[in-house]
Design a protein around this motif. Structure first.
Motif, PDB file in Angstrom:
ATOM      1  N   VAL A 117     -10.076   6.394   2.848  1.00  0.00           N
ATOM      2  CA  VAL A 117     -10.194   7.298   3.996  1.00  0.00           C
ATOM      3  C   VAL A 117     -11.569   7.959   4.074  1.00  0.00           C
ATOM      4  O   VAL A 117     -11.827   8.751   4.972  1.00  0.00           O
ATOM      5  CB  VAL A 117      -9.081   8.376   4.031  1.00  0.00           C
ATOM      6  CG1 VAL A 117      -7.719   7.740   4.154  1.00  0.00           C
ATOM      7  CG2 VAL A 117      -9.164   9.310   2.843  1.00  0.00           C
ATOM      8  N   GLY A 118     -12.438   7.635   3.130  1.00  0.00           N
ATOM      9  CA  GLY A 118     -13.819   8.103   3.194  1.00  0.00           C
ATOM     10  C   GLY A 118     -14.084   9.477   2.624  1.00  0.00           C
ATOM     11  O   GLY A 118     -15.097  10.096   2.957  1.00  0.00           O
ATOM     12  N   LEU A 119     -13.205   9.977   1.750  1.00  0.00           N
ATOM     13  CA  LEU A 119     -13.442  11.286   1.146  1.00  0.00           C
ATOM     14  C   LEU A 119     -14.661  11.275   0.224  1.00  0.00           C
ATOM     15  O   LEU A 119     -15.344  12.280   0.077  1.00  0.00           O
ATOM     16  CB  LEU A 119     -12.217  11.761   0.371  1.00  0.00           C
ATOM     17  CG  LEU A 119     -11.013  12.171   1.211  1.00  0.00           C
ATOM     18  CD1 LEU A 119      -9.854  12.562   0.316  1.00  0.00           C
ATOM     19  CD2 LEU A 119     -11.376  13.326   2.131  1.00  0.00           C
ATOM     20  N   ILE A 129     -10.830  -1.773  -9.361  1.00  0.00           N
ATOM     21  CA  ILE A 129      -9.392  -1.961  -9.208  1.00  0.00           C
ATOM     22  C   ILE A 129      -9.105  -1.477  -7.795  1.00  0.00           C
ATOM     23  O   ILE A 129      -9.089  -0.266  -7.544  1.00  0.00           O
ATOM     24  CB  ILE A 129      -8.606  -1.187 -10.275  1.00  0.00           C
ATOM     25  CG1 ILE A 129      -8.964  -1.714 -11.659  1.00  0.00           C
ATOM     26  CG2 ILE A 129      -7.107  -1.264  -9.998  1.00  0.00           C
ATOM     27  CD1 ILE A 129      -8.342  -0.974 -12.805  1.00  0.00           C
ATOM     28  N   GLY A 130      -8.967  -2.407  -6.897  1.00  0.00           N
ATOM     29  CA  GLY A 130      -8.916  -2.071  -5.479  1.00  0.00           C
ATOM     30  C   GLY A 130     -10.297  -1.600  -5.071  1.00  0.00           C
ATOM     31  O   GLY A 130     -11.288  -2.283  -5.284  1.00  0.00           O
ATOM     32  N   LEU A 131     -10.368  -0.393  -4.545  1.00  0.00           N
ATOM     33  CA  LEU A 131     -11.651   0.194  -4.167  1.00  0.00           C
ATOM     34  C   LEU A 131     -12.231   1.082  -5.269  1.00  0.00           C
ATOM     35  O   LEU A 131     -13.393   1.450  -5.227  1.00  0.00           O
ATOM     36  CB  LEU A 131     -11.481   1.038  -2.890  1.00  0.00           C
ATOM     37  CG  LEU A 131     -11.015   0.297  -1.641  1.00  0.00           C
ATOM     38  CD1 LEU A 131     -10.714   1.292  -0.517  1.00  0.00           C
ATOM     39  CD2 LEU A 131     -12.059  -0.715  -1.202  1.00  0.00           C
ATOM     40  N   ASP A 169      -7.064   7.354  -6.046  1.00  0.00           N
ATOM     41  CA  ASP A 169      -8.497   7.092  -5.834  1.00  0.00           C
ATOM     42  C   ASP A 169      -8.698   6.060  -4.734  1.00  0.00           C
ATOM     43  O   ASP A 169      -9.606   6.193  -3.909  1.00  0.00           O
ATOM     44  CB  ASP A 169      -9.169   6.629  -7.117  1.00  0.00           C
ATOM     45  CG  ASP A 169      -9.573   7.786  -8.009  1.00  0.00           C
ATOM     46  OD1 ASP A 169      -9.071   8.909  -7.794  1.00  0.00           O
ATOM     47  OD2 ASP A 169     -10.392   7.577  -8.918  1.00  0.00           O
ATOM     48  N   ASN A 170      -7.858   5.039  -4.723  1.00  0.00           N
ATOM     49  CA  ASN A 170      -7.970   4.033  -3.666  1.00  0.00           C
ATOM     50  C   ASN A 170      -7.722   4.651  -2.287  1.00  0.00           C
ATOM     51  O   ASN A 170      -8.434   4.344  -1.332  1.00  0.00           O
ATOM     52  CB  ASN A 170      -7.022   2.859  -3.919  1.00  0.00           C
ATOM     53  CG  ASN A 170      -7.644   1.843  -4.835  1.00  0.00           C
ATOM     54  OD1 ASN A 170      -8.549   1.124  -4.436  1.00  0.00           O
ATOM     55  ND2 ASN A 170      -7.178   1.796  -6.070  1.00  0.00           N
TER      56      ASN A 170
END
Length: 101
Positions: free
Chosen positions: A55-57, A70-72, A49-50
């Motif tokens: 990458v902008g998906l 959690i991160g992004l 997921d991060n």
């Protein structure tokens, strides 16, 4: 509607179906295996997921999130793999009534 509210029915169904297997053989072992599977799925979700968010998906509207990440990846993203790790084995056990699993 927020993602946290959307998760509630999935969590409730998972809990009910899992608890319906309490009296089935090897419940403790199955819960241990489900916990390990949940941990693996959470790690995989965190990694992928991060990457996909970076990458902008896809993105999430911030007004629908708890704000914990959690991160992004928003915390809410991790509920579905955890539910699946417990729900799927419980459904399998319930559907194998009368058969040796």
């Amino acid at each position: 509607m927020t993602y946290a509210l959307l998760i509630i029915p999935f969590a409730i169904v998972t809990l009910i179906v899992t608890l319906a297997t309490v009296r089935r053989p090897a419940f403790g072992r199955r819960m241990g295996s489900s916990a390990i599977a949940a941990l693996v799925l959470v790690v995989l979700t965190a990694v992928f997921d991060n990457i996909m968010i970076a990458v902008g998906l896809f993105t999430y509207p911030p007004e629908h999130l708890s704000g914990i990440r959690i991160g992004l990846a928003p915390l809410e993203d991790f509920s579905y793999p955890v539910c699946a790790a417990f729900f799927v084995p419980a459904v399998f056990v319930l559907s194998s009534r009368g058969r040796r699993a």
